[in-house]
Design a protein around this motif. Structure first.
Motif, PDB file in Angstrom:
ATOM      1  N   LYS A  12     114.974   8.429  57.817  1.00 13.40           N
ATOM      2  CA  LYS A  12     116.375   8.455  58.180  1.00 13.40           C
ATOM      3  C   LYS A  12     116.668   9.620  59.122  1.00 13.40           C
ATOM      4  CE  LYS A  12     118.106   4.988  55.991  1.00 13.40           C
ATOM      5  NZ  LYS A  12     118.750   3.914  56.716  1.00 13.40           N
ATOM      6  N   VAL A  13     117.213   9.332  60.278  1.00 10.58           N
ATOM      7  CA  VAL A  13     117.625  10.370  61.216  1.00 10.58           C
ATOM      8  C   VAL A  13     119.128  10.231  61.391  1.00 10.58           C
ATOM      9  CG1 VAL A  13     117.385  11.314  63.526  1.00 10.58           C
ATOM     10  CG2 VAL A  13     115.415  10.292  62.371  1.00 10.58           C
ATOM     11  N   SER A  14     119.882  11.121  60.777  1.00  9.59           N
ATOM     12  CA  SER A  14     121.333  10.989  60.747  1.00  9.59           C
ATOM     13  C   SER A  14     121.963  11.380  62.068  1.00  9.59           C
ATOM     14  CB  SER A  14     121.892  11.869  59.617  1.00  9.59           C
ATOM     15  OG  SER A  14     123.300  11.880  59.667  1.00  9.59           O
ATOM     16  N   LYS A  15     123.077  10.715  62.392  1.00  8.88           N
ATOM     17  CA  LYS A  15     123.831  11.056  63.582  1.00  8.88           C
ATOM     18  C   LYS A  15     124.772  12.234  63.316  1.00  8.88           C
ATOM     19  CE  LYS A  15     123.753   6.307  65.311  1.00  8.88           C
ATOM     20  NZ  LYS A  15     124.557   5.144  65.731  1.00  8.88           N
ATOM     21  N   ASP A  16     124.972  12.541  62.066  1.00  7.40           N
ATOM     22  CA  ASP A  16     125.860  13.632  61.688  1.00  7.40           C
ATOM     23  C   ASP A  16     125.053  14.917  61.603  1.00  7.40           C
ATOM     24  OD1 ASP A  16     128.386  14.021  59.083  1.00  7.40           O
ATOM     25  OD2 ASP A  16     127.646  15.413  60.605  1.00  7.40           O
ATOM     26  N   GLU A  17     125.437  15.928  62.365  1.00  4.75           N
ATOM     27  CA  GLU A  17     124.663  17.171  62.405  1.00  4.75           C
ATOM     28  C   GLU A  17     124.671  17.890  61.065  1.00  4.75           C
ATOM     29  OE1 GLU A  17     126.086  19.545  65.582  1.00  4.75           O
ATOM     30  OE2 GLU A  17     125.365  18.203  67.169  1.00  4.75           O
ATOM     31  N   LYS A  18     125.636  17.582  60.197  1.00  2.39           N
ATOM     32  CA  LYS A  18     125.715  18.250  58.911  1.00  2.39           C
ATOM     33  C   LYS A  18     124.721  17.679  57.915  1.00  2.39           C
ATOM     34  CE  LYS A  18     130.630  19.400  59.353  1.00  2.39           C
ATOM     35  NZ  LYS A  18     131.981  19.270  58.735  1.00  2.39           N
ATOM     36  N   ASN A  19     124.127  16.564  58.246  1.00  2.03           N
ATOM     37  CA  ASN A  19     123.185  15.929  57.331  1.00  2.03           C
ATOM     38  C   ASN A  19     121.771  16.469  57.515  1.00  2.03           C
ATOM     39  OD1 ASN A  19     125.315  14.467  56.491  1.00  2.03           O
ATOM     40  ND2 ASN A  19     124.529  12.471  57.110  1.00  2.03           N
ATOM     41  N   VAL A  20     120.947  16.230  56.510  1.00  2.00           N
ATOM     42  CA  VAL A  20     119.553  16.665  56.557  1.00  2.00           C
ATOM     43  C   VAL A  20     118.814  15.854  57.614  1.00  2.00           C
ATOM     44  CG1 VAL A  20     117.400  16.815  55.254  1.00  2.00           C
ATOM     45  CG2 VAL A  20     119.586  17.302  54.134  1.00  2.00           C
ATOM     46  N   ARG A  21     117.989  16.525  58.407  1.00  2.00           N
ATOM     47  CA  ARG A  21     117.197  15.864  59.437  1.00  2.00           C
ATOM     48  C   ARG A  21     115.715  16.113  59.193  1.00  2.00           C
ATOM     49  NH1 ARG A  21     119.956  14.631  64.324  1.00  2.00           N
ATOM     50  NH2 ARG A  21     122.178  15.112  64.231  1.00  2.00           N
ATOM     51  N   PHE A  22     114.895  15.117  59.511  1.00  2.00           N
ATOM     52  CA  PHE A  22     113.460  15.243  59.377  1.00  2.00           C
ATOM     53  C   PHE A  22     112.836  15.128  60.759  1.00  2.00           C
ATOM     54  CE2 PHE A  22     114.965  13.756  55.299  1.00  2.00           C
ATOM     55  CZ  PHE A  22     114.287  14.579  54.424  1.00  2.00           C
ATOM     56  N   LYS A  23     111.894  16.006  61.043  1.00  2.00           N
ATOM     57  CA  LYS A  23     111.317  16.063  62.378  1.00  2.00           C
ATOM     58  C   LYS A  23     109.925  15.459  62.440  1.00  2.00           C
ATOM     59  CE  LYS A  23     110.097  19.340  66.043  1.00  2.00           C
ATOM     60  NZ  LYS A  23     110.032  20.781  66.408  1.00  2.00           N
ATOM     61  N   ASP A  24     109.029  15.915  61.563  1.00  2.00           N
ATOM     62  CA  ASP A  24     107.636  15.506  61.625  1.00  2.00           C
ATOM     63  C   ASP A  24     107.162  14.958  60.283  1.00  2.00           C
ATOM     64  OD1 ASP A  24     107.330  16.389  64.303  1.00  2.00           O
ATOM     65  OD2 ASP A  24     107.129  18.450  63.576  1.00  2.00           O
ATOM     66  N   VAL A  25     106.000  14.322  60.319  1.00  2.00           N
ATOM     67  CA  VAL A  25     105.332  13.825  59.121  1.00  2.00           C
ATOM     68  C   VAL A  25     103.938  14.440  59.062  1.00  2.00           C
ATOM     69  CG1 VAL A  25     104.452  11.804  57.903  1.00  2.00           C
ATOM     70  CG2 VAL A  25     106.589  11.639  59.197  1.00  2.00           C
ATOM     71  N   THR A  26     103.610  15.041  57.941  1.00  2.00           N
ATOM     72  CA  THR A  26     102.291  15.625  57.754  1.00  2.00           C
ATOM     73  C   THR A  26     101.449  14.697  56.888  1.00  2.00           C
ATOM     74  OG1 THR A  26     103.191  17.873  57.892  1.00  2.00           O
ATOM     75  CG2 THR A  26     100.996  17.623  56.934  1.00  2.00           C
ATOM     76  N   VAL A  27     100.290  14.309  57.395  1.00  2.00           N
ATOM     77  CA  VAL A  27      99.381  13.413  56.682  1.00  2.00           C
ATOM     78  C   VAL A  27      98.154  14.219  56.256  1.00  2.00           C
ATOM     79  CG1 VAL A  27      97.949  11.337  56.838  1.00  2.00           C
ATOM     80  CG2 VAL A  27     100.162  11.425  58.003  1.00  2.00           C
ATOM     81  N   TYR A  28      97.879  14.195  54.953  1.00  2.00           N
ATOM     82  CA  TYR A  28      96.739  14.932  54.409  1.00  2.00           C
ATOM     83  C   TYR A  28      95.585  13.966  54.130  1.00  2.00           C
ATOM     84  CZ  TYR A  28     100.056  18.751  53.730  1.00  2.00           C
ATOM     85  OH  TYR A  28     100.986  19.734  53.930  1.00  2.00           O
ATOM     86  N   TYR A  29      94.371  14.429  54.363  1.00  2.00           N
ATOM     87  CA  TYR A  29      93.180  13.605  54.175  1.00  2.00           C
ATOM     88  C   TYR A  29      92.371  14.125  52.984  1.00  2.00           C
ATOM     89  CZ  TYR A  29      94.389  12.010  58.844  1.00  2.00           C
ATOM     90  OH  TYR A  29      95.068  11.498  59.920  1.00  2.00           O
ATOM     91  N   PHE A  30      92.045  13.194  52.081  1.00  2.00           N
ATOM     92  CA  PHE A  30      91.323  13.533  50.861  1.00  2.00           C
ATOM     93  C   PHE A  30      89.989  12.789  50.826  1.00  2.00           C
ATOM     94  CE2 PHE A  30      95.703  14.312  50.073  1.00  2.00           C
ATOM     95  CZ  PHE A  30      95.784  15.333  49.136  1.00  2.00           C
ATOM     96  N   PRO A  31      88.918  13.441  50.379  1.00  4.10           N
ATOM     97  CA  PRO A  31      87.642  12.735  50.227  1.00  4.10           C
ATOM     98  C   PRO A  31      87.769  11.625  49.182  1.00  4.10           C
ATOM     99  CG  PRO A  31      87.329  15.118  50.184  1.00  4.10           C
ATOM    100  CD  PRO A  31      88.801  14.879  50.087  1.00  4.10           C
ATOM    101  N   ARG A  32      87.072  10.528  49.415  1.00  4.58           N
ATOM    102  CA  ARG A  32      87.109   9.416  48.467  1.00  4.58           C
ATOM    103  C   ARG A  32      86.229   9.721  47.266  1.00  4.58           C
ATOM    104  NH1 ARG A  32      88.795   4.503  49.541  1.00  4.58           N
ATOM    105  NH2 ARG A  32      88.439   4.697  51.785  1.00  4.58           N
ATOM    106  N   GLU A  33      86.717   9.351  46.085  1.00  6.53           N
ATOM    107  CA  GLU A  33      85.961   9.516  44.855  1.00  6.53           C
ATOM    108  C   GLU A  33      86.183   8.298  43.966  1.00  6.53           C
ATOM    109  OE1 GLU A  33      86.928  13.144  42.897  1.00  6.53           O
ATOM    110  OE2 GLU A  33      85.928  14.410  44.389  1.00  6.53           O
ATOM    111  N   GLN A  34      85.440   8.251  42.885  1.00 10.85           N
ATOM    112  CA  GLN A  34      85.665   7.187  41.908  1.00 10.85           C
ATOM    113  C   GLN A  34      87.018   7.422  41.241  1.00 10.85           C
ATOM    114  OE1 GLN A  34      82.285   6.691  39.410  1.00 10.85           O
ATOM    115  NE2 GLN A  34      83.085   4.870  38.353  1.00 10.85           N
TER     116      GLN A  34
END
Length: 226
Positions: A12-34
């Protein structure tokens, strides 16, 4: 294997400046395990990931949505469709996030079918490719025991459902039929369970899913003070 940290609200990217805004997404990589955290439908070992990540990437909201959409279609075997559709997106964050939220691919899981499940051989290959040498074979036996126990459910009423002998009626619960004669063997015409009879309806489930997604979208459109 990546652990996507972006949720529906983060798109959600709000048009209202008073609302919370999100800029980026961080993706973490985990080794595969059972895994040891689920019961596969067809047996074999399960897939999981380690507790600690080994790497991470940062994406814009639109780039991350493209990646998710491409992965979604590739999981369904639509690699060409995935590339074509992702290339049609523009770089306008406000417009694109709104478009992405409205598209069925983001919400719908109805296209995922049994043939899209990973087979035991495919899961075993993924574990080997992840350099997992010692696979705990006891997990497969434990999962089989759980699957077998899950099949021992429902009543065995076939020609006639007697409330005094029907296992569901005696337990004080409704008879339930999901697929043909499973888990209960009775049918609506012969069921005499005083607690009721329920039959799975895929259309009603999808309708409920759609209404829930609409409520989520409408809820996300409301103002959230920073």
């Amino acid at each position: 294997m990546d652990n996507c940290m972006a949720s529906f609200d983060e798109l959600k990217v709000s048009k209202d400046e008073k609302n919370v805004r999100f800029k980026d997404v961080t993706v973490y990589y985990f080794p595969r395990e059972q895994g040891f955290g689920c019961v596969p439908h067809e047996g074999g070992s399960t897939l999981g990931m380690s507790y600690g990540h080994t790497d991470f990437d940062t994406y814009s909201l639109v780039d991350h949505a493209k990646m998710r959409k491409r992965s979604y279609h590739m999981a369904l075997g639509d690699s060409i469709e995935a590339n074509q559709r992702s290339e049609t997106l523009t770089q306008n964050v406000s417009d694109e996030t709104n478009k992405l939220e409205e598209e069925d691919w983001y919400y719908s899981t109805k296209r995922f079918k049994p043939e899209h499940r990973l087979t035991p051989a495919q899961r075993r290959l993924l574990l080997r490719q992840s350099s997992l040498i010692n696979v705990d074979r006891n997990e497969a036996d434990d999962c089989k025991e759980i699957r077998d126990s899950r099949r021992k459910i429902g009543c065995n009423c076939k020609r006639m459902c007697d409330p005094d002998t029907c296992s569901c009626s005696v337990a004080g619960i409704e008879c339930f039929v999901e697929d043909g004669s499973f888990p209960c063997r009775c049918s609506k015409s012969i069921c005499r369970n005083p607690h009721g009879y329920i039959e799975y309806n895929a259309d009603k489930v999808q309708e409920h899913f759609t209404r829930t997604m609409e409520r989520m979208k409408n809820y996300g459109d409301t103002d959230v003070p920073a």
